[in-house]
Motif scaffolding. Structure first.
Motif, PDB file in Angstrom:
ATOM      1  N   GLU A 184       0.831  -1.209   0.000  1.00 34.74           N
ATOM      2  CA  GLU A 184       0.000   0.000   0.000  1.00 34.74           C
ATOM      3  C   GLU A 184       0.858   1.249   0.000  1.00 34.74           C
ATOM      4  O   GLU A 184       0.543   2.224  -0.672  1.00 34.74           O
ATOM      5  CB  GLU A 184      -0.928   0.010   1.217  1.00 34.74           C
ATOM      6  N   ARG A 185       1.939   1.237   0.776  1.00 32.24           N
ATOM      7  CA  ARG A 185       2.815   2.412   0.826  1.00 32.24           C
ATOM      8  C   ARG A 185       3.464   2.667  -0.526  1.00 32.24           C
ATOM      9  O   ARG A 185       3.616   3.794  -0.950  1.00 32.24           O
ATOM     10  CB  ARG A 185       3.911   2.212   1.866  1.00 32.24           C
ATOM     11  N   ILE A 202      -7.424  -3.570   4.335  1.00 30.99           N
ATOM     12  CA  ILE A 202      -7.361  -3.042   5.708  1.00 30.99           C
ATOM     13  C   ILE A 202      -6.301  -1.937   5.803  1.00 30.99           C
ATOM     14  O   ILE A 202      -6.550  -0.880   6.384  1.00 30.99           O
ATOM     15  CB  ILE A 202      -7.055  -4.194   6.692  1.00 30.99           C
ATOM     16  N   ARG A 205      -5.284  -0.022   3.517  1.00 30.35           N
ATOM     17  CA  ARG A 205      -5.765   1.175   2.809  1.00 30.35           C
ATOM     18  C   ARG A 205      -6.720   1.978   3.715  1.00 30.35           C
ATOM     19  O   ARG A 205      -6.643   3.197   3.781  1.00 30.35           O
ATOM     20  CB  ARG A 205      -6.481   0.754   1.517  1.00 30.35           C
ATOM     21  N   ALA A 206      -7.579   1.249   4.401  1.00 29.71           N
ATOM     22  CA  ALA A 206      -8.518   1.934   5.317  1.00 29.71           C
ATOM     23  C   ALA A 206      -7.752   2.611   6.457  1.00 29.71           C
ATOM     24  O   ALA A 206      -8.101   3.717   6.882  1.00 29.71           O
ATOM     25  CB  ALA A 206      -9.523   0.929   5.874  1.00 29.71           C
ATOM     26  N   LEU A 207      -6.707   1.931   6.919  1.00 28.32           N
ATOM     27  CA  LEU A 207      -5.935   2.477   8.050  1.00 28.32           C
ATOM     28  C   LEU A 207      -5.108   3.688   7.656  1.00 28.32           C
ATOM     29  O   LEU A 207      -4.680   4.456   8.517  1.00 28.32           O
ATOM     30  CB  LEU A 207      -5.017   1.389   8.632  1.00 28.32           C
ATOM     31  N   ARG A 208      -4.855   3.848   6.372  1.00 22.70           N
ATOM     32  CA  ARG A 208      -4.069   4.998   5.921  1.00 22.70           C
ATOM     33  C   ARG A 208      -4.927   6.242   5.710  1.00 22.70           C
ATOM     34  O   ARG A 208      -4.416   7.303   5.364  1.00 22.70           O
ATOM     35  CB  ARG A 208      -3.318   4.650   4.624  1.00 22.70           C
ATOM     36  N   GLN A 209      -6.230   6.095   5.917  1.00 19.94           N
ATOM     37  CA  GLN A 209      -7.093   7.273   5.795  1.00 19.94           C
ATOM     38  C   GLN A 209      -7.152   7.991   7.142  1.00 19.94           C
ATOM     39  O   GLN A 209      -7.306   7.342   8.179  1.00 19.94           O
ATOM     40  CB  GLN A 209      -8.492   6.854   5.351  1.00 19.94           C
ATOM     41  N   PRO A 210      -7.024   9.307   7.114  1.00 20.43           N
ATOM     42  CA  PRO A 210      -7.006  10.053   8.384  1.00 20.43           C
ATOM     43  C   PRO A 210      -8.351   9.979   9.108  1.00 20.43           C
ATOM     44  O   PRO A 210      -9.380   9.723   8.480  1.00 20.43           O
ATOM     45  CB  PRO A 210      -6.694  11.489   7.961  1.00 20.43           C
ATOM     46  N   PRO A 211      -8.330  10.193  10.430  1.00 25.78           N
ATOM     47  CA  PRO A 211      -9.577  10.188  11.194  1.00 25.78           C
ATOM     48  C   PRO A 211     -10.535  11.258  10.670  1.00 25.78           C
ATOM     49  O   PRO A 211     -10.116  12.199  10.006  1.00 25.78           O
ATOM     50  CB  PRO A 211      -9.124  10.523  12.619  1.00 25.78           C
ATOM     51  N   VAL A 212     -11.800  11.103  11.028  1.00 21.88           N
ATOM     52  CA  VAL A 212     -12.824  11.962  10.427  1.00 21.88           C
ATOM     53  C   VAL A 212     -12.913  13.370  11.024  1.00 21.88           C
ATOM     54  O   VAL A 212     -13.327  14.297  10.344  1.00 21.88           O
ATOM     55  CB  VAL A 212     -14.220  11.309  10.506  1.00 21.88           C
ATOM     56  N   SER A 213     -12.527  13.542  12.290  1.00 24.67           N
ATOM     57  CA  SER A 213     -12.662  14.872  12.905  1.00 24.67           C
ATOM     58  C   SER A 213     -11.801  15.877  12.163  1.00 24.67           C
ATOM     59  O   SER A 213     -10.586  15.709  12.079  1.00 24.67           O
ATOM     60  CB  SER A 213     -12.201  14.832  14.364  1.00 24.67           C
ATOM     61  N   PRO A 214     -12.415  16.913  11.611  1.00 25.96           N
ATOM     62  CA  PRO A 214     -11.612  17.865  10.835  1.00 25.96           C
ATOM     63  C   PRO A 214     -10.826  18.802  11.731  1.00 25.96           C
ATOM     64  O   PRO A 214     -11.320  19.244  12.765  1.00 25.96           O
ATOM     65  CB  PRO A 214     -12.672  18.637  10.040  1.00 25.96           C
ATOM     66  N   MET A 215      -9.601  19.107  11.313  1.00 21.22           N
ATOM     67  CA  MET A 215      -8.773  20.041  12.070  1.00 21.22           C
ATOM     68  C   MET A 215      -9.056  21.443  11.532  1.00 21.22           C
ATOM     69  O   MET A 215      -9.121  21.622  10.316  1.00 21.22           O
ATOM     70  CB  MET A 215      -7.296  19.674  11.877  1.00 21.22           C
ATOM     71  N   PRO A 216      -9.254  22.436  12.413  1.00 23.27           N
ATOM     72  CA  PRO A 216      -9.502  23.799  11.910  1.00 23.27           C
ATOM     73  C   PRO A 216      -8.364  24.265  11.016  1.00 23.27           C
ATOM     74  O   PRO A 216      -7.198  23.969  11.293  1.00 23.27           O
ATOM     75  CB  PRO A 216      -9.577  24.636  13.188  1.00 23.27           C
ATOM     76  N   TRP A 237      -2.849  15.697  16.080  1.00 26.36           N
ATOM     77  CA  TRP A 237      -4.302  15.579  15.898  1.00 26.36           C
ATOM     78  C   TRP A 237      -4.697  14.118  15.728  1.00 26.36           C
ATOM     79  O   TRP A 237      -5.664  13.657  16.330  1.00 26.36           O
ATOM     80  CB  TRP A 237      -4.730  16.398  14.671  1.00 26.36           C
ATOM     81  N   ASP A 242      -7.061  12.369  18.335  1.00 25.74           N
ATOM     82  CA  ASP A 242      -8.389  12.038  17.797  1.00 25.74           C
ATOM     83  C   ASP A 242      -8.658  10.541  17.872  1.00 25.74           C
ATOM     84  O   ASP A 242      -9.759  10.108  18.219  1.00 25.74           O
ATOM     85  CB  ASP A 242      -8.501  12.516  16.351  1.00 25.74           C
ATOM     86  N   HIS A 290     -14.120   0.950   8.568  1.00 25.72           N
ATOM     87  CA  HIS A 290     -13.908   2.143   9.396  1.00 25.72           C
ATOM     88  C   HIS A 290     -14.656   2.025  10.716  1.00 25.72           C
ATOM     89  O   HIS A 290     -14.140   2.439  11.764  1.00 25.72           O
ATOM     90  CB  HIS A 290     -14.316   3.399   8.632  1.00 25.72           C
ATOM     91  N   LEU A 319      -0.758   5.162   9.173  1.00 28.67           N
ATOM     92  CA  LEU A 319      -1.002   6.491   8.600  1.00 28.67           C
ATOM     93  C   LEU A 319       0.224   7.397   8.738  1.00 28.67           C
ATOM     94  O   LEU A 319       0.654   8.010   7.765  1.00 28.67           O
ATOM     95  CB  LEU A 319      -2.223   7.129   9.290  1.00 28.67           C
TER      96      LEU A 319
END
Lengths: 157, 191
Positions: free
Chosen positions: A31-32, A50, A52-63, B31, B35, B130, B149
């Motif tokens: 994946e890398r 799996i 690929r899913a783990l390389r996606q950032p968490p959903v909470s948006p940073m300002p 973050w 998070d 997820h 990540l």
């Protein structure tokens, strides 16, 4: 930070199946490196989903302006050594006040005749008023000092 | 490392914009750790700010013995961990097979002909994965995020979290194997 095989040699024991671990690590590397989907066996392919899913950032948006917000907050907050200095100053001031009050209580009656002797007649009332003014000034100064110190605080932890 | 040193020296010298630069460089790491640990947007923002304030206060204690990234990650992890401890939320849950030395392996159920492209294109499957990642205990989620990540090597994760490398590997292995089990169950349900 780079990652290579030396970072994750197949662990021994601890209930880990070495073949399964290798499949997980192969998937991570694939994946890398964005290798072709046909690369590796079915097991590795499942782990790639799996990974690929783990390389996606968490959903909470940073300002967007998060760094500027933090920098502004820091600019208004004193450093640790400044806070220690402020606390030390407050502690020593308090100690000085306590010692002064103690000395006054212990030796005041002996000193007062000497002071009153220096003053002209009718000075008793003047002394009283002067004492009240001095007390008010001291309280105002003390409150301002405390308020300034409280306003400077606010750093968590 | 020399870039770290220059940045730290700029911050300690109070040069204009230096601290904001530091935050910008490491805000993603901070973050993501927080998070993944706390899973609450407002708490994440507040704790992330707290972590950077602490970094600012204690930067003079940083001795360049590890990468600045590791040091800041360590601060972020400890801030989030303390928050969870205050709320009495366990950061790790015991995993079956930990004590009896049983080898955990879902290998026996491997089937050939897995279509990677079809699987990744399946939105439902992605959503399920997820959700399963989110359902893991805070520590496991965080370790997976750091490793996958942020691409932090295990030895650095050990420095950040204070957890032994072997334990980290065990958590990574079991979490990924568990996710694969769930993925297979989903595929079985589809078949």
């Amino acid at each position: 930070m780079n990652h290579d095989d030396r970072d994750s040699p197949t662990p021994k024991g601890a209930g880990i199946d070495p073949r399964e671990w290798e499949a997980q690590e192969r998937a991570l590397r694939a994946e890398r490196l964005k290798l072709d989907a046909g690369h590796g066996d079915a097991r590795t392919a499942q782990y790639r989903v799996i990974a690929r899913a783990l390389r996606q950032p968490p959903v909470s948006p940073m300002p967007d302006d998060f760094a500027a917000q933090v920098a502004a907050r820091v600019a208004g907050a004193p450093r640790l050594d400044e806070r220690v200095e402020a606390w030390l100053q407050r502690l020593l001031s308090g100690l000085l006040a306590v010692v002064a009050a103690g000395a006054l209580a212990m030796y005041g009656p002996q000193w007062m005749p000497a002071f009153t002797g220096l003053l002209p007649d009718g000075a008793g009332a003047v002394t009283g008023w002067a004492g009240a003014v001095a007390l008010c000034a001291a309280m105002t100064w003390g409150l301002q000092h405390l308020r300034r110190d409280d306003g400077a605080g606010g750093v968590p932890g | 490392m020399s870039e770290d040193r220059a940045l730290v020296e700029d911050v300690l010298a109070g040069r204009a914009g230096a601290f904001e630069r530091l935050v910008r460089q490491y805000q993603g790491l901070c973050w993501h750790i927080i998070d993944r640990m706390v899973r609450h947007p407002d708490d994440t923002r507040e704790l992330c700010q707290e972590a950077f304030l602490r970094v600012h206060q204690c930067l003079h204690q940083y001795r360049f013995e590890s990468a600045l990234k590791s040091w800041i990650g360590q601060v972020a992890y400890s801030v989030a961990k303390r928050h969870l401890e205050r709320k009495r939320i366990p950061i790790v849950e015991p995993v079956a097979g930990d004590d009896d030395g049983e080898v955990f392996s879902p290998m026996d159920t491997v089937s050939d002909g897995f279509d990677l492209e079809a699987a990744t294109a399946d939105d439902e499957m992605a959503a399920l994965l997820h959700a399963q990642i989110e359902a893991l205990p805070p520590l496991q989620r965080t370790l997976l995020t750091l490793y996958h990540l942020e691409e932090v090597p295990i030895v650095e994760i050990a420095r950040m979290t204070g957890i032994a490398e072997g334990t980290i590997k065990s958590h990574l292995f079991r979490s990924r194997a568990l996710l694969r089990e769930r993925l297979q169950a989903r595929m079985g349900a589809h078949a």
